[in-house]
Motif scaffolding. Structure first.
Motif, short mmCIF file in Angstrom:
data_model
loop_
_atom_site.label_atom_id
_atom_site.label_comp_id
_atom_site.label_asym_id
_atom_site.label_seq_id
_atom_site.Cartn_x
_atom_site.Cartn_y
_atom_site.Cartn_z
N ALA A 46 -1.62 -3.85 4.23
CA ALA A 46 -3.12 -3.18 4.27
C ALA A 46 -3.74 -4.59 5.43
CB ALA A 46 -4.35 -3.73 3.20
N SER A 47 -3.67 -4.36 6.77
CA SER A 47 -4.18 -5.93 7.59
C SER A 47 -5.19 -5.02 8.70
CB SER A 47 -3.02 -6.08 8.83
OG SER A 47 -2.62 -4.81 8.89
N TYR B 116 10.65 -1.48 4.59
CA TYR B 116 10.49 -1.07 3.31
C TYR B 116 9.77 -0.84 3.25
CZ TYR B 116 15.77 0.01 2.46
OH TYR B 116 16.78 0.83 2.21
N SER B 117 8.72 -0.89 4.16
CA SER B 117 7.82 -2.29 3.92
C SER B 117 6.50 -0.83 4.65
CB SER B 117 7.10 -3.04 4.45
OG SER B 117 8.14 -3.84 3.89
N VAL B 118 5.31 -0.39 4.47
CA VAL B 118 4.39 0.53 4.97
C VAL B 118 3.17 -0.48 4.99
CG1 VAL B 118 6.21 3.30 4.49
CG2 VAL B 118 3.73 1.87 3.36
N GLU B 119 2.59 0.06 6.21
CA GLU B 119 1.19 -0.73 6.76
C GLU B 119 0.01 0.75 5.95
OE1 GLU B 119 -1.64 -2.39 10.04
OE2 GLU B 119 -0.03 -1.77 10.45
N ASN B 120 -0.83 0.39 5.66
CA ASN B 120 -1.63 1.90 5.11
C ASN B 120 -3.03 1.41 6.42
OD1 ASN B 120 -3.28 -0.60 3.50
ND2 ASN B 120 -4.19 1.43 2.33
N SER B 121 -3.52 3.27 5.95
CA SER B 121 -5.13 3.02 6.87
C SER B 121 -5.72 4.01 5.97
CB SER B 121 -4.85 3.68 8.36
OG SER B 121 -4.11 2.82 8.96
N VAL B 122 -7.19 3.67 6.05
CA VAL B 122 -8.09 4.23 5.19
C VAL B 122 -9.48 4.02 5.64
CG1 VAL B 122 -9.14 4.53 2.62
CG2 VAL B 122 -6.94 3.40 2.85
N LEU C 294 -8.45 7.29 -1.86
CA LEU C 294 -7.57 7.43 -0.57
C LEU C 294 -6.40 6.45 -1.25
CD1 LEU C 294 -10.22 8.84 2.18
CD2 LEU C 294 -7.98 10.16 0.56
N ILE C 295 -6.59 5.42 -2.36
CA ILE C 295 -5.55 4.45 -2.70
C ILE C 295 -4.49 5.77 -3.63
CG2 ILE C 295 -4.65 2.52 -2.71
CD1 ILE C 295 -5.74 2.47 0.08
#
Length: 120
Positions: free
Chosen positions: A119-120, A80-86, A101-102
């Motif tokens: 976010a990493s 249930y975790s995702v990593e975002n990219s912007v 965009l968030i």
């Protein structure tokens, strides 16, 4: 005026330009070689197949940035975790486009029953 919308395949050349600039001139992506349009098409197809969002910030028919998310880790506890990219075009950075965009990512994560965006 900047508009945030779902990406479409016709956006991929501009998305590719932004992504390749990030690869070549920042440390935001841990890749050394620019990607090809075919690679972006495959990436986009996988996002669509998995039901994962890709948003773009657009102004005057120009894509200024993009956002998306994908799985954070393959381990069961992270389901249930995702990593975002912007990513934002070099000449459009510092204008708040990343912030725009968030919110659609957060709403998409809620819809998909995700509990954490990392976010990493």
């Amino acid at each position: 005026m900047i508009r945030i919308r779902q990406a479409v395949e016709a956006d991929l050349p501009q998305i590719l330009d932004i992504y390749n600039e990030v690869i070549l001139h920042t440390t935001a992506v841990y890749d050394y070689e620019p990607h090809t349009l075919e690679m972006r098409k495959q990436w986009f197809a996988v996002k669509k197949e998995q039901g994962l969002p890709v948003f773009v910030a657009e102004e005057a028919d120009r894509v200024l940035g993009l956002s998306s998310f994908g799985p954070f880790r393959a381990w069961a506890a992270y389901q249930y975790s995702v990593e975002n990219s912007v990513y934002v075009a070099a000449d459009a950075r510092g204008k708040g486009i990343g912030k725009l965009l968030i919110p659609p990512l957060i709403e998409s994560a809620k819809t998909l029953k995700m509990h954490t965006i990392i976010a990493s």
